[in-house]
Design an enzyme around this catalytic site. Structure first.
Site, PDB file in Angstrom:
ATOM      1  N   ASP A  41     -21.721  21.155  -5.607  1.00  0.00           N
ATOM      2  CA  ASP A  41     -21.860  21.356  -4.156  1.00  0.00           C
ATOM      3  C   ASP A  41     -21.108  20.335  -3.312  1.00  0.00           C
ATOM      4  O   ASP A  41     -21.241  20.329  -2.086  1.00  0.00           O
ATOM      5  CB  ASP A  41     -23.346  21.326  -3.772  1.00  0.00           C
ATOM      6  N   HIS A 244       4.945   5.012  -2.036  1.00  0.00           N
ATOM      7  CA  HIS A 244       3.640   5.593  -1.709  1.00  0.00           C
ATOM      8  C   HIS A 244       2.607   5.194  -2.764  1.00  0.00           C
ATOM      9  O   HIS A 244       1.902   6.036  -3.321  1.00  0.00           O
ATOM     10  CB  HIS A 244       3.742   7.115  -1.560  1.00  0.00           C
ATOM     11  N   ASP A 261       0.200  -0.071   4.475  1.00  0.00           N
ATOM     12  CA  ASP A 261       0.703   1.048   5.277  1.00  0.00           C
ATOM     13  C   ASP A 261      -0.500   1.942   5.519  1.00  0.00           C
ATOM     14  O   ASP A 261      -0.984   2.614   4.605  1.00  0.00           O
ATOM     15  CB  ASP A 261       1.808   1.777   4.489  1.00  0.00           C
ATOM     16  N   ASP A 272       0.636   5.264  12.245  1.00  0.00           N
ATOM     17  CA  ASP A 272       1.337   5.021  10.970  1.00  0.00           C
ATOM     18  C   ASP A 272       1.977   3.636  11.053  1.00  0.00           C
ATOM     19  O   ASP A 272       3.071   3.502  11.595  1.00  0.00           O
ATOM     20  CB  ASP A 272       2.381   6.122  10.756  1.00  0.00           C
ATOM     21  N   HIS A 351      14.693   5.117   1.720  1.00  0.00           N
ATOM     22  CA  HIS A 351      13.979   6.116   2.544  1.00  0.00           C
ATOM     23  C   HIS A 351      14.548   6.141   3.957  1.00  0.00           C
ATOM     24  O   HIS A 351      15.407   5.336   4.314  1.00  0.00           O
ATOM     25  CB  HIS A 351      12.477   5.833   2.549  1.00  0.00           C
ATOM     26  N   HIS A 355      10.525   9.001  11.093  1.00  0.00           N
ATOM     27  CA  HIS A 355      10.113  10.406  11.000  1.00  0.00           C
ATOM     28  C   HIS A 355       9.276  10.721  12.218  1.00  0.00           C
ATOM     29  O   HIS A 355       8.631   9.834  12.781  1.00  0.00           O
ATOM     30  CB  HIS A 355       9.340  10.683   9.688  1.00  0.00           C
ATOM     31  N   HIS A 362       3.878  12.942   8.917  1.00  0.00           N
ATOM     32  CA  HIS A 362       5.272  13.380   8.916  1.00  0.00           C
ATOM     33  C   HIS A 362       5.259  14.663   9.730  1.00  0.00           C
ATOM     34  O   HIS A 362       5.009  15.744   9.213  1.00  0.00           O
ATOM     35  CB  HIS A 362       5.789  13.603   7.494  1.00  0.00           C
ATOM     36  N   GLU A 385      10.733   2.167  10.648  1.00  0.00           N
ATOM     37  CA  GLU A 385      10.188   1.536   9.451  1.00  0.00           C
ATOM     38  C   GLU A 385      11.227   1.171   8.392  1.00  0.00           C
ATOM     39  O   GLU A 385      11.213   1.717   7.285  1.00  0.00           O
ATOM     40  CB  GLU A 385       9.114   2.443   8.833  1.00  0.00           C
ATOM     41  N   TYR A 389      13.196  -3.276  -0.967  1.00  0.00           N
ATOM     42  CA  TYR A 389      12.313  -3.255  -2.137  1.00  0.00           C
ATOM     43  C   TYR A 389      13.122  -3.721  -3.347  1.00  0.00           C
ATOM     44  O   TYR A 389      14.070  -3.044  -3.761  1.00  0.00           O
ATOM     45  CB  TYR A 389      11.765  -1.839  -2.360  1.00  0.00           C
ATOM     46  N   ARG A 407       8.171  -3.744   4.118  1.00  0.00           N
ATOM     47  CA  ARG A 407       8.409  -2.683   5.109  1.00  0.00           C
ATOM     48  C   ARG A 407       7.689  -3.110   6.389  1.00  0.00           C
ATOM     49  O   ARG A 407       6.594  -3.692   6.313  1.00  0.00           O
ATOM     50  CB  ARG A 407       7.886  -1.326   4.606  1.00  0.00           C
ATOM     51  N   GLU A 409       6.661  -1.341  10.065  1.00  0.00           N
ATOM     52  CA  GLU A 409       6.642  -0.003  10.678  1.00  0.00           C
ATOM     53  C   GLU A 409       5.821   0.011  11.965  1.00  0.00           C
ATOM     54  O   GLU A 409       4.655  -0.396  11.971  1.00  0.00           O
ATOM     55  CB  GLU A 409       6.022   0.994   9.683  1.00  0.00           C
TER      56      GLU A 409
END
Ligand code: GLY
Ligand code: MN
Ligand code: MN
Length: 445
Positions: A41, A244, A261, A272, A351, A355, A362, A385, A389, A407, A409
């Site tokens: 459930d 990610h 992030d 974001d 990347h 965006h 996104h 952003e 890396y 990063r 952002e």
């Protein structure tokens, strides 16, 4: 017990009025997201389909919305029936009557009526806008209705109705934010920023990434955000090189950086934000060297933003500047132009710099129109952003840089002459971060 719509219904009426001309002569059919059972459930957290919410404000599953601009009824909503037993277990349902009144629909029905009523609603239209192949259950129901409608062919002269994807039309409407939407974006940005500040104050050597995630989510909920915009990335050390990273279960170690992030949702609009800061509150020389390069690029891109600038210029400038940085840091060798042409920079920066941001992290909206990059317009909302890396096992990189992932952002709205930064409440200057973290608790023992 009853409930009210999340935001004023006028907003959805305005959106429909604005899109009416684009769906004239057609039926736009939108369907609710399904509920996913986790086990027995217990279900996964439910969130309404974005376009469905955008056009109706209705948050219940098992619902179908039919919009026929210029026809009567213009708006029809099929919903779950009231059910005292189910409502005792799962909570309030509006039912057809409540949905009609509270969501100001021309007409509402129980969802069980869909197969008998939808074919009739299709009689007056020449085409259908419906997103096929997202949900097999609704595909079957909608196809059945279209097939049923074809039985009128002898009288109507219309064969099987053409089906178009409505995503582009609605996506374009979602791209330019209205005043209310800007307010909700600001709020999502502010909630997200406050949570990042809480995390920075909390982090110390020995805490687990999961604990930091908890601090962030707690802050979101305390500020009345109902849910996250996406699963938070809490990545210490070399985990930050996984863009990610979702495991969020490692210990944050003295001397490592932590990349967070994370973004909260507010009224279906998402923040974001990414910040990368030292677990022990003080950047090492090597960390500082890389961080300053990324920050320099991030601030340069933010300065570029104004109406008329092409979206792709942001990415091209980022690649140019980061490739320069990679040469200066001795991560890449050669001429900048060659390293860009050969895409070698992708080893460390792989990347996009931006965006669209909105109801989806996104977000919807075209990046190219007529084969050309889109020019920025006031009301567009997006992230900035850049990142670098350096894999831990990169034998060609100077030793001191290996395993550093950074990063930075922020979220912005394009204004008449520049941009408004929605997330500046969370520091990104090295001295500001180190000062904020100075008030950290002692190490976990
Ligand atoms: N949080 C995902 C992204 O920054 O695109
Ligand atoms: Mn992003
Ligand atoms: Mn992000």
């Amino acid at each position: 017990m009853s409930r009210k719509p999340l935001v004023p219904i006028e907003i959805f009426k305005k959106r429909r009025a604005k899109l009416a001309s684009q769906f004239k002569g057609a039926a736009l059919i939108l369907t609710a997201n399904p509920e996913f059972e986790r086990n027995h459930d217990a279900g996964y957290e439910y969130r309404q389909d974005t376009n469905f919410f955008y056009m109706t404000g209705f948050e219940e599953p098992e619902s179908v919305f039919v919009f026929r601009p210029g026809c009567k009824p213009e708006t029809t909503l099929f919903v779950r029936k009231r059910d005292p037993l189910r409502e005792t277990w799962d909570g309030f349902r509006f039912g057809p009557e409540g949905a009609k009144k509270e969501f100001e629909m021309d007409s509402t029905h129980e969802i069980s009526q869909l197969s008998t009523i939808l074919p009739d609603l299709l009689k007056e239209v020449g085409q259908v806008y419906y997103r096929l192949r997202k949900d097999a259950h609704w595909d079957q129901e909608i196809m059945k209705a279209i097939e049923e409608n074809k039985k009128n062919e002898g009288r109507s002269g219309k064969g099987l109705l053409a089906i178009h994807d409505p995503s582009v039309v609605i996506g374009e409407a979602r791209l330019i934010k209205s005043e209310e939407e800007k307010q909700w974006m600001r709020k999502a940005g502010e909630i997200s920023a406050n949570a990042h500040v809480e995390a920075m104050k909390f982090v110390r050597p020995g805490v687990n990434e999961r604990h930091v995630q908890g601090v962030i989510y707690n802050s979101f909920y305390q500020q009345n955000s109902p849910r996250v915009g996406y699963n938070a990335i809490v990545a210490s050390g070399a985990n930050a090189c996984v863009l990610h990273y979702i495991f969020n279960d490692q210990e944050c170690k003295d001397g490592d950086l932590l990349l967070i992030d994370a973004g909260a949702e507010y009224n279906y609009y998402s923040g974001d934000i990414t910040r990368t800061f030292p677990v022990n509150g003080k950047y090492t020389t090597a960390q500082k060297q890389v961080y300053e390069k990324v920050l320099y690029v991030q601030k340069a891109i933010l300065k570029m933003i104004k109406p008329g600038v092409l979206f792709e210029e942001l990415q091209n400038t980022t690649i140019d500047m980061l490739t320069n940085a990679l040469i200066e840091l001795k991560l890449l060798k050669g001429k900048k132009e060659d390293l860009i042409a050969s895409k070698e920079f992708r080893k460390y920066y792989m990347h996009g710099v931006s965006h669209w941001l909105g109801m989806d992290v996104h977000d919807a909206g075209l990046y190219q129109v007529g084969g050309k990059s889109r020019a920025l317009e006031p009301g567009m909302c997006f992230t900035v952003e850049p990142g670098l890396y350096i894999p831990a096992d990169d034998a060609t990189a100077p030793k001191e840089f290996r395993g550093i992932g950074i990063r930075i952002e922020d979220d912005i709205i394009v204004t008449e002459d520049g941009c408004e930064i929605l997330t500046s409440k969370v520091p990104k200057e090295i001295n500001e971060i180190e000062a904020l973290m100075g008030c950290q608790a002692p190490p976990v023992r």
